[in-house]
Scaffold this motif. Structure first.
Motif, PDB file in Angstrom:
ATOM      1  N   ARG A  59       4.961 -13.863   1.372  1.00 57.01           N
ATOM      2  CA  ARG A  59       4.722 -12.168   0.478  1.00 57.01           C
ATOM      3  C   ARG A  59       5.870 -11.693   0.406  1.00 57.01           C
ATOM      4  O   ARG A  59       6.092 -10.981  -0.546  1.00 57.01           O
ATOM      5  CB  ARG A  59       4.400 -11.603   2.224  1.00 57.01           C
ATOM      6  N   ASP A  92       4.130  -5.295  -2.178  1.00 56.71           N
ATOM      7  CA  ASP A  92       3.040  -5.678  -0.594  1.00 56.71           C
ATOM      8  C   ASP A  92       3.308  -5.154   0.412  1.00 56.71           C
ATOM      9  O   ASP A  92       3.128  -5.659   1.513  1.00 56.71           O
ATOM     10  CB  ASP A  92       2.926  -6.771  -0.961  1.00 56.71           C
ATOM     11  N   HIS A  95       1.479  -4.622   3.014  1.00 59.10           N
ATOM     12  CA  HIS A  95       0.201  -5.657   4.117  1.00 59.10           C
ATOM     13  C   HIS A  95       0.252  -6.364   5.882  1.00 59.10           C
ATOM     14  O   HIS A  95       1.394  -6.359   6.112  1.00 59.10           O
ATOM     15  CB  HIS A  95       0.219  -7.462   2.936  1.00 59.10           C
TER      16      HIS A  95
END
Length: 402
Positions: A59, A92, A95
Motif C-alpha cells: 500500500r 489509503d 485501509h
C-alpha cells in the motif's frame, strides 16, 4: 498558489504562525509523510500480501505511485501540487490489514455501529487518531490539516446511506469536522484528480504485478469472459462485452503492448515498464485534454470545475482492473486465503471485546477508557484492529488467540 484563499488555508484548530518559510500546504504534506499511519502502509496488502514477493507493490509503494501521477496531472490543471500529492499519499491510510478483504471483515463486525469503510477511516485517522495536534479542550484533532488538503482527501463526501452506494466518507462520530469542511456533497477537483490517479495507478500496476508474478499473461488468450463478469460485478454494471472487447483491442493495438511472453529477464522487464509508462500517459493525457476542452486551461482549483474522463478511457481502465481482479483476486488459491484473513479479523475483534482495554495499544486503551458506551468501545476496538499491518495482525492472532 495564490488562487487558494484564506478559507482554503484554515485549520480546524488555529495554530500559531510558522516561520519555516513553507506554505501551509507544504506543511500538510510533511505531516502526512511523517505520520505513523503512512509508515504502516508498507506492511499492508495492495493486491498480493505485503512481503510475499520482493517485487509486488504494497500500500505504501502504491500510494507513492498515485502521488506521482496526481502531482503531475493536478499541476497541469493548475491545482497546488502539494495538495494533490498529500491527498494521494493519504488516500489509503484507512485501509486495514489484508486490503479490501479486511475492509469487508471489519464492516461486518462493525455493522451495529455504522460499519467500516476505508475512506471514512482515512478521515478519522487524519482528524482524530494520528497524534499531532490537540484542541484547547484537550481533544485530539489528528494532523489538523488545512481545509483544502483535508477536503482533497475525501473521495465520498457523504454519510452512509445518503447515496446509492456502499461507499461513504465519514462516521457519525466524525461529522463535526466533516461539516467544517463544507463540501456539501461535492468533490473538489483535487479529490477528483487523486481518485482518478488511484484508478490509473492500480489498474496499470496491478496488471504489472500479475504479469511478473505469473498470474496472467498479456499475450494469447486473456480469458476475457471471466474478466468481463468481474468488470460488471465490481466496477461498471453497465459495461457490455462489446465495449470491453473494443477497449481491450485498443490497448492491444498500442505499440508498447508486448508481443511475446514475459520471461523475467531485463529485456522483458523493459518491455513491461514501457507499457506501464505508456498506459499512465495515455489515461492521464486523455483526462487532461477532455478537462481543458470543457473548462479551459484554468487554473482549476477546489470547486472551479470537474475532471472530465472520456468514457472510452474509463472502459480501458476498467479492462485492466478486471483482468487483475479475475486472474489474481478471484483465483482459487487466493479465495481460500481471503476466507482465512476474514476469520482472523473477526476473531481478533471478538477477543478484544471480551478482554477490553488490557491488550489494546496505549493510545487505543485511553480511547477505550474514555468511551461513553459499548458502541463507542467497539469503534475503538475496530480502530485498533484496522491499524494493524498484515504481519502484525497474524502476530496478534498467534499471541492472543493461540
Amino acid at each position: 498558489m495564490g488562487v487558494y484563499g484564506d478559507e482554503a488555508r484554515e485549520r480546524y484548530v488555529v495554530e500559531p504562525p510558522k516561520r519555516s518559510g513553507r506554505s501551509s500546504f507544504e506543511r500538510d504534506r510533511a505531516r502526512i509523510v511523517h505520520s505513523s499511519a503512512l509508515r504502516r502502509l508498507a506492511g499492508k496488502t495492495q493486491v498480493m500480501g505485503a512481503g510475499t514477493d520482493d517485487f509486488v507493490r504494497n500500500r505504501l509503494t502504491h500510494s507513492l505511485e498515485v502521488a506521482q501521477v496526481a502531482r503531475e496531472l493536478g499541476k497541469s490543471l493548475g491545482c497546488d501540487p502539494e495538495i494533490v500529492d498529500s491527498a494521494a499519499l493519504a488516500h489509503d491510510l484507512g485501509h486495514p490489514p489484508f486490503g479490501h478483504n479486511g475492509e469487508i471483515a471489519l464492516d461486518q463486525v462493525a455493522a451495529s455501529i455504522g460499519g467500516f469503510e476505508g475512506n471514512a477511516q482515512t478521515l478519522r485517522i487524519l482528524t482524530r487518531l494520528e497524534a499531532k495536534t490537540f484542541s484547547p479542550q484537550g481533544q485530539s484533532v489528528g494532523l489538523n490539516l488545512t481545509r483544502a488538503t483535508l477536503a482533497a482527501c475525501v473521495k465520498y463526501p457523504w454519510r452512509r446511506g445518503e447515496r446509492d452506494t456502499v461507499k461513504f466518507g465519514v462516521y457519525d462520530d466524525d461529522v463535526p469536522v466533516f461539516e467544517w469542511l463544507g463540501t456539501q456533497g461535492r468533490l473538489t477537483i483535487e479529490a477528483q484528480v487523486m481518485d482518478l490517479s488511484d484508478d490509473i495507478a492500480y489498474s496499470v500496476h496491478d496488471v504489472e504485478d500479475g504479469v511478473v508474478g505469473g498470474w496472467l499473461s498479456l499475450v494469447g488468450d486473456l480469458d476475457t469472459p471471466g474478466s468481463w463478469h468481474v468488470a460488471r460485478d465490481w466496477y461498471d454494471p453497465t459495461a457490455t462485452d462489446d465495449r470491453l472487447d473494443a477497449a481491450l483491442a485498443r490497448l492491444r493495438a498500442m505499440g508498447e503492448w508486448p508481443v511475446g511472453p514475459f520471461t523475467g529477464d531485463r529485456a522483458s522487464q523493459a518491455v513491461l515498464k514501457s507499457l506501464t509508462s505508456a498506459l499512465i500517459g495515455r489515461f492521464a493525457g486523455a483526462a487532461y485534454e477532455a478537462t481543458v476542452k470543457r473548462w479551459g486551461h484554468g487554473p482549476l482549483v477546489r470547486y472551479d470545475g470537474q475532471l472530465e474522463v472520456p468514457p472510452e478511457t474509463l472502459d480501458e481502465i476498467n479492462v485492466l482492473k478486471s483482468l487483475a481482479a479475475h486472474h489474481i483476486m478471484r483465483a482459487d488459491l487466493r479465495v481460500r486465503d481471503l476466507e482465512n484473513q476474514r476469520d482472523l479479523l473477526h476473531a481478533l475483534v471478538a477477543h478484544l471485546r471480551q478482554v477490553g482495554e488490557a491488550e489494546l495499544e496505549p493510545e487505543f486503551a485511553a480511547d477505550f477508557r474514555a468511551a461513553p458506551d459499548d458502541a463507542h468501545r467497539l469503534r475503538v476496538i475496530v480502530d485498533q484492529v484496522a491499524s494493524l499491518t498484515d504481519a502484525s495482525a497474524v502476530a496478534w492472532g498467534r499471541r492472543v488467540l493461540g
